[in-house]
Design a protein around this motif. Structure first.
Motif, short mmCIF file in Angstrom:
data_model
loop_
_atom_site.label_atom_id
_atom_site.label_comp_id
_atom_site.label_asym_id
_atom_site.label_seq_id
_atom_site.Cartn_x
_atom_site.Cartn_y
_atom_site.Cartn_z
N VAL A 1 0.87 -1.19 0.00
CA VAL A 1 0.00 0.00 0.00
C VAL A 1 0.90 1.23 0.00
N VAL B 1 1.55 4.99 0.71
CA VAL B 1 1.01 6.05 1.57
C VAL B 1 1.74 7.35 1.26
N LEU C 1 4.58 2.91 10.01
CA LEU C 1 3.21 3.04 9.48
C LEU C 1 2.44 1.74 9.69
N PHE D 1 -0.78 1.21 12.02
CA PHE D 1 -2.04 0.69 11.47
C PHE D 1 -2.53 -0.49 12.31
N PHE E 1 -3.93 0.81 15.49
CA PHE E 1 -5.26 1.40 15.28
C PHE E 1 -6.31 0.29 15.23
N LEU F 1 -4.94 3.93 5.28
CA LEU F 1 -3.82 3.58 6.16
C LEU F 1 -3.26 4.82 6.86
N ARG F 2 -3.18 5.93 6.11
CA ARG F 2 -2.67 7.17 6.71
C ARG F 2 -3.61 7.67 7.81
N HIS F 3 -4.92 7.60 7.54
CA HIS F 3 -5.90 8.01 8.54
C HIS F 3 -5.76 7.17 9.81
N ALA F 4 -5.66 5.86 9.61
CA ALA F 4 -5.56 4.95 10.76
C ALA F 4 -4.27 5.22 11.54
#
Lengths: 53, 303
Positions: free
Chosen positions: A6, A8, A34, A38, A41, B286-289
């Motif tokens: 992915v 970013v 990152l 993630f 989160f 992904l950036r938000h998370a």
């Protein structure tokens, strides 16, 4: 690890924050920081109580 | 403890008083039910003044004992700490009342109002009506409708003898007005006197409340940091033909970081993307998370 890549987009200020987190041991690289964030989160979301019906 | 000033603010009036670092300014109800408007300036640089917005974000809409009053950006530092608040009905949501408000709402040609009272009190120190700023509203019993965001004023529940005390972290000019709003609920439809006093902090209060003098962040801009150090005297604005923009952090440059996710992790990302509210692309989600996680786990609490 064979998985999905992915891309970013981050700016230089966000990169500075990632580099500080690398220095603090959150991950070995920006990409790993990152990814770990993630995962953190997602773990936080799982820990949330189910919404009331 | 030395009381340096003890003054009765009559209805329709206000007073500007110097409050030095380590002194305590006290505003007190004499009869109860009276709102007071509070302005404050750095005594040595009046362009640094109390800022409702910064204070509101850090301490909420109703600051009380233990909360601090902050100065406006770019200085942005604690001016006072509230060390006592016996009623606990202060407000940071409403602006000061003005003559214009009473004119358009009620048709008054002249009416007591905090803008004009504060301006007249500040004139003792050479300040103008333009220098009056939004107030810390002492004893203003306000409510916010959670659904509409609309503000309302409830009956003033303060009693005779209630007081608010604030210790100054640097030398300030404090200006207090007896709020002039008698045709609103602010002071229960009558105007009453208040007591304004300044005293030295006790040794215990200094230890408990007074912040270190040298506290400073690199981004608290002071006059020495300004590209223009002089205060304007001309009212007309005109363009500087030699101006060259110099924004901090500009230009913003972006780079791409490739993050390898496991199949399980990617399924979680897809679930977030399909849920909505996290971004339209995998990278945005992904950036938000990631940054949400950072906010929760890595952001320093405000001093």
């Amino acid at each position: 690890m064979s998985g999905q890549l992915v891309a970013v987009e981050i700016n230089q200020q966000q990169a500075e924050l990632l580099d500080r987190l690398v220095a603090q041991g959150v991950g070995a690289s920006r990409a790993e920081v990152l990814r770990n964030g993630f995962a953190g989160f997602c773990a936080d979301q799982m820990a949330l109580p189910e919404p009331a019906e | 403890m030395t009381i340096r000033l003890d003054h009765v603010l009559e209805p329709g009036s206000g007073k500007a008083v110097e409050v030095r670092r380590g002194e305590v300014v006290r505003v007190e109800q004499l009869e109860g039910g009276q709102c007071a408007d509070f302005n404050a300036f750095n005594l040595h640089d009046y362009r640094e003044f109390f800022h409702c917005g910064r204070t509101r974000v850090l301490h909420g809409m109703f600051p009380t004992a233990g909360d601090m009053l902050w100065s406006a950006p770019p200085r942005e530092r604690p001016m006072f700490t509230i060390i006592a608040d016996t009623a606990g009905i202060n407000d940071l949501s409403f602006p000061r009342c003005t003559g214009v408000l009473f004119e358009y709402a009620w048709g008054y040609e002249t009416h007591t109002n905090c803008q004009d009272i504060l301006a007249e009190a500040e004139r003792e120190y050479g300040l103008t009506p333009d220098d009056v700023h939004d107030s810390f509203n002492l004893w203003m019993n306000t409510k916010i409708d959670a659904d509409t965001g609309r503000l309302s004023v409830e009956r003033n529940t303060s009693q005779a003898g209630d007081y608010v005390e604030l210790v100054a972290h640097f030398d300030c000019l404090v200006v207090v007005s007896v709020c002039g709003a008698d045709v609103f609920n602010t002071s229960n439809f009558s105007l009453k006197p208040l007591r304004l006093a300044v005293r030295t902090a006790t040794a215990d209060e200094r230890v408990e409340w007074l912040l270190p003098e040298a506290r400073r962040f690199a981004n608290q801009r002071v006059v020495e940091d300004f590209k223009i150090k002089e205060i304007r005297t001309e009212r007309e604005l005109s363009r500087d033909p030699t101006y060259v923009a110099d924004f901090p952090g500009f230009p913003i440059r972006t780079t791409s970081v490739e993050v390898e996710l496991t199949d399980d992790e990617y399924r979680q990302l897809e679930a977030l993307r399909s849920h909505g509210g996290f971004g339209a692309t995998d990278g945005e989600v992904l950036r938000h998370a990631f940054f949400t996680w950072c906010l929760d786990h890595w952001m320093q609490p405000h001093p």
